[in-house]
Motif scaffolding. Sequence first.
Motif, mmCIF file in Angstrom:
data_model
loop_
_atom_site.group_PDB
_atom_site.id
_atom_site.type_symbol
_atom_site.label_atom_id
_atom_site.label_comp_id
_atom_site.label_asym_id
_atom_site.label_seq_id
_atom_site.Cartn_x
_atom_site.Cartn_y
_atom_site.Cartn_z
ATOM 1 N N VAL A 294 0.845 -1.203 0.000
ATOM 2 C CA VAL A 294 0.000 0.000 0.000
ATOM 3 C C VAL A 294 0.874 1.244 0.000
ATOM 4 C CG1 VAL A 294 -1.616 1.362 1.391
ATOM 5 C CG2 VAL A 294 -2.034 -1.082 1.046
ATOM 6 N N LEU A 295 1.903 1.248 0.843
ATOM 7 C CA LEU A 295 2.797 2.411 0.917
ATOM 8 C C LEU A 295 3.569 2.620 -0.383
ATOM 9 C CD1 LEU A 295 4.189 2.035 4.553
ATOM 10 C CD2 LEU A 295 2.491 3.684 3.721
ATOM 11 N N ALA A 296 3.884 1.528 -1.080
ATOM 12 C CA ALA A 296 4.600 1.637 -2.352
ATOM 13 C C ALA A 296 3.662 1.966 -3.508
ATOM 14 C CB ALA A 296 5.337 0.334 -2.639
ATOM 15 N N ILE B 64 -0.876 -1.483 -4.400
ATOM 16 C CA ILE B 64 -2.292 -1.816 -4.196
ATOM 17 C C ILE B 64 -2.969 -0.634 -3.522
ATOM 18 C CG2 ILE B 64 -1.989 -4.328 -4.124
ATOM 19 C CD1 ILE B 64 -2.066 -4.215 -1.109
ATOM 20 N N PRO B 65 -4.278 -0.483 -3.683
ATOM 21 C CA PRO B 65 -4.960 0.680 -3.106
ATOM 22 C C PRO B 65 -5.084 0.580 -1.582
ATOM 23 C CG PRO B 65 -6.539 -0.764 -4.183
ATOM 24 C CD PRO B 65 -5.174 -1.318 -4.477
ATOM 25 N N LEU C 254 -6.904 -1.864 3.267
ATOM 26 C CA LEU C 254 -6.486 -1.947 4.660
ATOM 27 C C LEU C 254 -7.626 -2.248 5.636
ATOM 28 C CD1 LEU C 254 -3.717 0.793 4.880
ATOM 29 C CD2 LEU C 254 -3.457 -1.691 4.744
ATOM 30 N N PRO C 255 -8.809 -1.644 5.509
ATOM 31 C CA PRO C 255 -9.889 -2.000 6.449
ATOM 32 C C PRO C 255 -10.268 -3.483 6.403
ATOM 33 C CG PRO C 255 -10.414 0.047 5.343
ATOM 34 C CD PRO C 255 -9.190 -0.511 4.678
ATOM 35 N N GLU C 256 -10.048 -4.123 5.268
ATOM 36 C CA GLU C 256 -10.373 -5.547 5.131
ATOM 37 C C GLU C 256 -9.494 -6.438 6.014
ATOM 38 O OE1 GLU C 256 -12.844 -6.907 3.227
ATOM 39 O OE2 GLU C 256 -13.480 -4.863 2.744
#
Length: 192
Positions: free
Chosen positions: A55-57, A60-61, A65-67
């Motif tokens: 995510v940081l790179a 992926i969107p 993260l909430p998942e």
Amino acid sequence: MAVRLPLCRDDWRLMGRTTRLVLGVPVYALVALVAATVALTGFVLSQNLATVGDVLAGRIPASILPELFPFVGLSYGPVTGSVVVLVALLVGVDIALVTYHVREHRLSAGGSSGSLLGVLLGTLGAGCAACGSAVIAGLLSLFGAAGLVTLLPLDGLEFAALALVALVLSIYWLSDGMRGGEIRGCPVEVKK
């Protein structure tokens, strides 16, 4: 010195009453909520470092993260998710009680070493059964017994149970130390 344990109904009522009174003050309720949220987020993200890195790179969107959280996505089963949420809530309550006790009774943080130990065990053991297993396996390997971790019947959930015990004891000792305005502190003596 005898170690005080919450063995009777009155002890559990004391913990409930003390927690209710402290969390009845909005500032301490906010401290508990923030601490529990940070603990839960730390537990979840520490188990998914590769996903967080992606995510940081930007690979992926961030909407994924909430998942990763219990009861939102599929990362946790019902028992493990419940235990992780319970540990996070108890970490929040424990930190709020420590904050109240230190601020209202003008104590030093050193007087609350049992609570800090409870939070530490909660963070290390309960947030990630796999991480707790890895830490214990590393320690056991020093004694040639690393394979013993594979014999754990609950697949590492035992560390969460230990964290729950440590946090409940911490909350009890804090509640007992605040009884009637009397500052008795933590019953565990730390040798220097």
